[in-house]
Design a protein around this motif. Structure first.
Motif, PDB file in Angstrom:
ATOM      1  N   ASP B  95      -6.916  13.521  30.547  1.00 46.73           N
ATOM      2  CA  ASP B  95      -6.639  13.135  29.157  1.00 46.73           C
ATOM      3  C   ASP B  95      -5.218  12.620  28.953  1.00 46.73           C
ATOM      4  OD1 ASP B  95      -9.155  14.108  28.948  1.00 46.73           O
ATOM      5  OD2 ASP B  95      -8.656  15.857  27.737  1.00 46.73           O
ATOM      6  N   ARG B  96      -4.313  13.086  29.804  1.00 51.98           N
ATOM      7  CA  ARG B  96      -2.911  12.686  29.681  1.00 51.98           C
ATOM      8  C   ARG B  96      -2.788  11.181  29.956  1.00 51.98           C
ATOM      9  NH1 ARG B  96       1.457  13.311  33.784  1.00 51.98           N
ATOM     10  NH2 ARG B  96      -0.363  13.224  35.118  1.00 51.98           N
ATOM     11  N   THR B  97      -3.368  10.734  31.050  1.00 54.58           N
ATOM     12  CA  THR B  97      -3.325   9.315  31.409  1.00 54.58           C
ATOM     13  C   THR B  97      -4.154   8.491  30.435  1.00 54.58           C
ATOM     14  OG1 THR B  97      -3.534  10.202  33.632  1.00 54.58           O
ATOM     15  CG2 THR B  97      -3.393   7.826  33.420  1.00 54.58           C
ATOM     16  N   ARG B  98      -5.307   9.028  30.097  1.00 57.75           N
ATOM     17  CA  ARG B  98      -6.219   8.307  29.206  1.00 57.75           C
ATOM     18  C   ARG B  98      -5.556   8.035  27.853  1.00 57.75           C
ATOM     19  NH1 ARG B  98     -11.659   6.091  29.012  1.00 57.75           N
ATOM     20  NH2 ARG B  98     -11.919   5.720  26.811  1.00 57.75           N
ATOM     21  N   LYS B  99      -4.767   9.008  27.386  1.00 52.35           N
ATOM     22  CA  LYS B  99      -4.114   8.855  26.091  1.00 52.35           C
ATOM     23  C   LYS B  99      -3.177   7.636  26.111  1.00 52.35           C
ATOM     24  CE  LYS B  99      -1.397  11.667  22.914  1.00 52.35           C
ATOM     25  NZ  LYS B  99      -2.048  12.181  21.750  1.00 52.35           N
ATOM     26  N   GLN B 212       4.244  -1.407  28.678  1.00 53.20           N
ATOM     27  CA  GLN B 212       3.913  -0.297  27.770  1.00 53.20           C
ATOM     28  C   GLN B 212       3.467   0.942  28.550  1.00 53.20           C
ATOM     29  OE1 GLN B 212       1.059  -1.942  24.965  1.00 53.20           O
ATOM     30  NE2 GLN B 212       2.401  -3.691  24.637  1.00 53.20           N
ATOM     31  N   ILE B 213       2.778   0.710  29.662  1.00 57.11           N
ATOM     32  CA  ILE B 213       2.386   1.850  30.503  1.00 57.11           C
ATOM     33  C   ILE B 213       3.628   2.467  31.148  1.00 57.11           C
ATOM     34  CG2 ILE B 213       1.184   2.468  32.639  1.00 57.11           C
ATOM     35  CD1 ILE B 213      -0.992   0.381  31.761  1.00 57.11           C
ATOM     36  N   HIS B 214       4.507   1.621  31.664  1.00 55.39           N
ATOM     37  CA  HIS B 214       5.736   2.145  32.278  1.00 55.39           C
ATOM     38  C   HIS B 214       6.611   2.871  31.256  1.00 55.39           C
ATOM     39  CE1 HIS B 214       5.721   0.851  36.511  1.00 55.39           C
ATOM     40  NE2 HIS B 214       4.949  -0.147  36.091  1.00 55.39           N
ATOM     41  N   ALA B 215       6.520   2.458  29.973  1.00 55.44           N
ATOM     42  CA  ALA B 215       7.320   3.122  28.932  1.00 55.44           C
ATOM     43  C   ALA B 215       6.904   4.580  28.757  1.00 55.44           C
ATOM     44  CB  ALA B 215       7.189   2.372  27.608  1.00 55.44           C
ATOM     45  N   ALA B 216       5.701   4.925  29.205  1.00 54.50           N
ATOM     46  CA  ALA B 216       5.230   6.312  29.094  1.00 54.50           C
ATOM     47  C   ALA B 216       5.977   7.235  30.059  1.00 54.50           C
ATOM     48  CB  ALA B 216       3.728   6.380  29.344  1.00 54.50           C
ATOM     49  N   VAL B 348     -12.180   2.161  29.077  1.00 48.69           N
ATOM     50  CA  VAL B 348     -11.027   2.167  28.172  1.00 48.69           C
ATOM     51  C   VAL B 348     -10.661   0.747  27.756  1.00 48.69           C
ATOM     52  CG1 VAL B 348      -9.197   2.086  29.938  1.00 48.69           C
ATOM     53  CG2 VAL B 348      -8.794   3.308  27.793  1.00 48.69           C
ATOM     54  N   GLY B 349     -11.117  -0.242  28.524  1.00 46.86           N
ATOM     55  CA  GLY B 349     -10.813  -1.628  28.208  1.00 46.86           C
ATOM     56  C   GLY B 349     -11.932  -2.334  27.464  1.00 46.86           C
ATOM     57  N   GLN B 350     -12.876  -1.570  26.917  1.00 44.02           N
ATOM     58  CA  GLN B 350     -14.062  -2.207  26.318  1.00 44.02           C
ATOM     59  C   GLN B 350     -13.715  -3.112  25.140  1.00 44.02           C
ATOM     60  OE1 GLN B 350     -16.659   0.621  23.842  1.00 44.02           O
ATOM     61  NE2 GLN B 350     -15.919   1.949  25.432  1.00 44.02           N
ATOM     62  N   LEU B 351     -12.651  -2.797  24.405  1.00 45.62           N
ATOM     63  CA  LEU B 351     -12.293  -3.656  23.270  1.00 45.62           C
ATOM     64  C   LEU B 351     -11.718  -4.975  23.764  1.00 45.62           C
ATOM     65  CD1 LEU B 351     -10.652  -1.064  20.852  1.00 45.62           C
ATOM     66  CD2 LEU B 351     -13.031  -1.782  20.992  1.00 45.62           C
ATOM     67  N   LEU B 352     -11.000  -4.896  24.867  1.00 43.99           N
ATOM     68  CA  LEU B 352     -10.444  -6.112  25.460  1.00 43.99           C
ATOM     69  C   LEU B 352     -11.576  -6.994  26.000  1.00 43.99           C
ATOM     70  CD1 LEU B 352      -7.641  -7.347  26.075  1.00 43.99           C
ATOM     71  CD2 LEU B 352      -7.820  -6.341  28.351  1.00 43.99           C
ATOM     72  N   ALA B 353     -12.538  -6.366  26.663  1.00 43.70           N
ATOM     73  CA  ALA B 353     -13.698  -7.110  27.178  1.00 43.70           C
ATOM     74  C   ALA B 353     -14.448  -7.778  26.027  1.00 43.70           C
ATOM     75  CB  ALA B 353     -14.627  -6.165  27.941  1.00 43.70           C
ATOM     76  N   ARG B 354     -14.674  -7.014  24.948  1.00 40.15           N
ATOM     77  CA  ARG B 354     -15.397  -7.581  23.792  1.00 40.15           C
ATOM     78  C   ARG B 354     -14.617  -8.737  23.184  1.00 40.15           C
ATOM     79  NH1 ARG B 354     -16.412  -2.029  22.332  1.00 40.15           N
ATOM     80  NH2 ARG B 354     -18.551  -1.553  22.953  1.00 40.15           N
ATOM     81  N   LEU B 355     -13.320  -8.588  23.115  1.00 39.52           N
ATOM     82  CA  LEU B 355     -12.510  -9.664  22.536  1.00 39.52           C
ATOM     83  C   LEU B 355     -12.642 -10.930  23.386  1.00 39.52           C
ATOM     84  CD1 LEU B 355     -10.466 -10.655  20.465  1.00 39.52           C
ATOM     85  CD2 LEU B 355      -8.636  -9.668  21.874  1.00 39.52           C
ATOM     86  N   GLU B 356     -12.555 -10.787  24.712  1.00 33.07           N
ATOM     87  CA  GLU B 356     -12.691 -11.955  25.584  1.00 33.07           C
ATOM     88  C   GLU B 356     -14.072 -12.585  25.422  1.00 33.07           C
ATOM     89  OE1 GLU B 356     -11.273 -11.482  29.651  1.00 33.07           O
ATOM     90  OE2 GLU B 356      -9.905  -9.907  29.008  1.00 33.07           O
TER      91      GLU B 356
END
Lengths: 107, 399
Positions: B95-99, B212-216, B348-356
């Motif tokens: 959950d930590r990474t997923r968040k 943004q991932i590295h900012a975590a 986790v990328g389903q919104l990105l896939a839908r947008l494409e």
């Protein structure tokens, strides 16, 4: 079964009997009700089951999680103080007579 | 007295080329055989009906991902690569990474990309309308994600095609160590170092998903060692999947011309048309789980430590769940399909896939009068992904 009323943006009302334990999103989409999409299937990811609830019924719901709060920042129609995601509202007997307002669009 | 019920057994090999060429009769046979089936060849369990697939996806406590989501059990053999910090973990560690990824790929984040993606789709369709015919796999279903996704990540220009053999290898790795896997490893070998380098902060722009991932790391959500691994997960999972999804949508709309005409009449259905293509073709066909305890599924006993193969594609065409499952119908209510999985590991990328998918299909709906198949489409075989190697098309311009 508890009765949940959906009020569409243009004013049409529809009341559904919803089994205890089901979510309001699931009840709406399995009934084919317009205006609630739920494209992620209830996994709290897409914010396309956005509803607003009656201010005086808000206290009937458990507090929202951080995840729901963050998702509401991405709704198609900007969130209101009484906005919720209907996939996160599990129907209980206490919700009999609950009313949700469906926004103009979800995407 | 307890009666031992013998589970149904299938001798099918769901990782063979014959199966990939036409999986549907085997899917139907597996669904009809029972709620769970023993696959004799691999000595594993399988679920192919919608209800059981959905249940397994949504019970991570019983059906674990931490022992690998492929055939290999990480408890019995060392993982062939460093396990993913999201895909191959269980809560609470997961959950930590997923968040972090949820935040980076949130609905709010997608809003900022929509205009740019739509403009890229318009440009690409305009260019393709200028050709007599073209192969839609390299020229559209691969070209579009490769044009927009690496930019969204913040990757430097150049060598972006390297993402394809890498993803192809990883998705093949969830199956057995068969010839497909061996070939994919050979193809990906030359790009491994490049992919690793793309995940490092110094090679990523300041304004993309990667940064943004590295900012975590600064917020203490990820360690310095973990951040590049999470970027790597995005690079792995974000291209070949979308390529297969777009290819599925193009293949559907060209095979079902009346559905394309419905889409032209109402381009607002573009997102629904893409979603239905994901249900219909299920670009990600399968994933495994491993049981953490003895469990009963549909009246059959499964021991602890057993691999369970979920047929997402079979669930998405289960007549117990869907009316006319073999029809591609853009007006269908697809809510609940498992093409993006379900539960804590839902894509986790389903919104990105839908947008494409949405922007490409919208551009087609507005600019194209008809899609014509002008050559023999060919499948690309992969142990996990269902996609195309070639789809020769001609686009007819809207007058």
């Amino acid at each position: 079964m508890p009765e949940i009323t959906f009020v569409q943006f243009h004013g049409a009302r529809e009341t559904l009997d919803v089994a205890v334990g089901n979510t309001i999103m699931f009840a709406a989409t399995s009934h084919g009700l317009e205006g609630i999409v739920g494209e992620c299937g209830g996994n709290a990811m897409c914010a396309t089951c956005h509803v607003s609830v009656e201010p005086d019924q808000l206290h009937l719901l458990p507090a929202m999680t951080d995840d729901e709060d963050a998702l509401l920042d991405g709704t198609a129609i900007m969130r209101q103080p009484n906005s919720r995601l209907s996939c996160q509202i599990h129907v209980t007997p206490a919700l009999d007579g609950f009313v949700v307002h469906v926004p103009e669009r979800q995407i | 007295m307890d009666v031992a019920i013998t589970p149904p057994v299938s001798t099918a090999d769901p990782f063979s080329r014959e199966f990939f060429a036409d999986p549907f009769p085997v899917h139907a046979a597996l669904r009809d055989a029972g709620p769970v089936v023993r696959l004799a060849k691999y000595e594993i369990w399988a679920v192919a009906r919608y209800d059981e697939v959905h249940r397994v996806l949504n019970d991570w406590e019983t059906f674990s991902s931490a022992r690998g989501v492929g055939l290999s059990d990480f408890k019995k053999e060392p993982p062939w690569r460093l396990p993913s910090l999201v895909l191959e973990t269980d809560p609470p560690f997961h959950d930590r990474t997923r968040k972090v990824l949820n935040r980076v790929l949130s609905p709010a984040a997608m809003k900022t990309l929509k205009e740019r993606f739509a403009a890229a789709a318009d440009t690409m369709i305009d260019e393709l309308l200028g050709r007599d015919s073209f192969d839609a796999v390299p020229e559209l279903s691969e070209a579009f994600p490769l044009a927009v996704f690496p930019d969204a990540i913040g990757m430097p220009q150049g060598h972006r095609h390297n993402l394809l053999p890498y993803g192809n290898m990883v998705f093949n790795s969830f199956g057995p160590r068969n010839e497909l896997f061996a070939e994919a490893v050979r193809d990906a070998e030359p790009v491994m170092a490049w992919v690793r380098a793309q995940s490092e902060r110094k090679n990523l722009s300041d304004d993309g998903f990667g940064a943004q991932i590295h900012a975590a790391v600064a917020t203490g959500e990820l360690t310095e060692d973990e951040a590049p691994m999470v970027v790597r997960s995005l690079l792995t999972a974000g291209v070949d999947t979308t390529v297969s999804g777009l290819g599925a949508a193009l293949f559907c709309l060209s095979r079902f011309p009346e559905q394309f005409q419905k889409l032209r009449a109402n381009p607002g259905l573009a997102r629904a048309a893409f979603e239905e293509a994901v249900r219909f073709e299920s670009p990600v066909q399968t994933f495994f789980r491993t049981t953490t305890r003895p469990v009963e599924v549909g009246g059959f006993h499964i021991d602890e430590g057993e691999k369970v193969l979920m047929f997402l594609g079979a669930a998405n065409r289960d007549p117990r769940k869907w009316g006319r499952p073999e029809d591609y119908d853009i007006a269908r209510k697809t809510v609940g399909h498992v093409g993006f999985g379900s539960g804590v590991h839902a894509c986790v990328g389903q919104l990105l896939a839908r947008l494409e998918g949405e922007v490409v299909l919208q551009a087609l709906a507005r600019k194209v009068a008809a899609i014509e198949i002008v050559g023999e489409p060919r499948r690309r075989f992969n142990n996990t992904l269902r996609g195309l190697a070639s789809l020769p098309l001609r686009l007819h311009r809207t007058q």
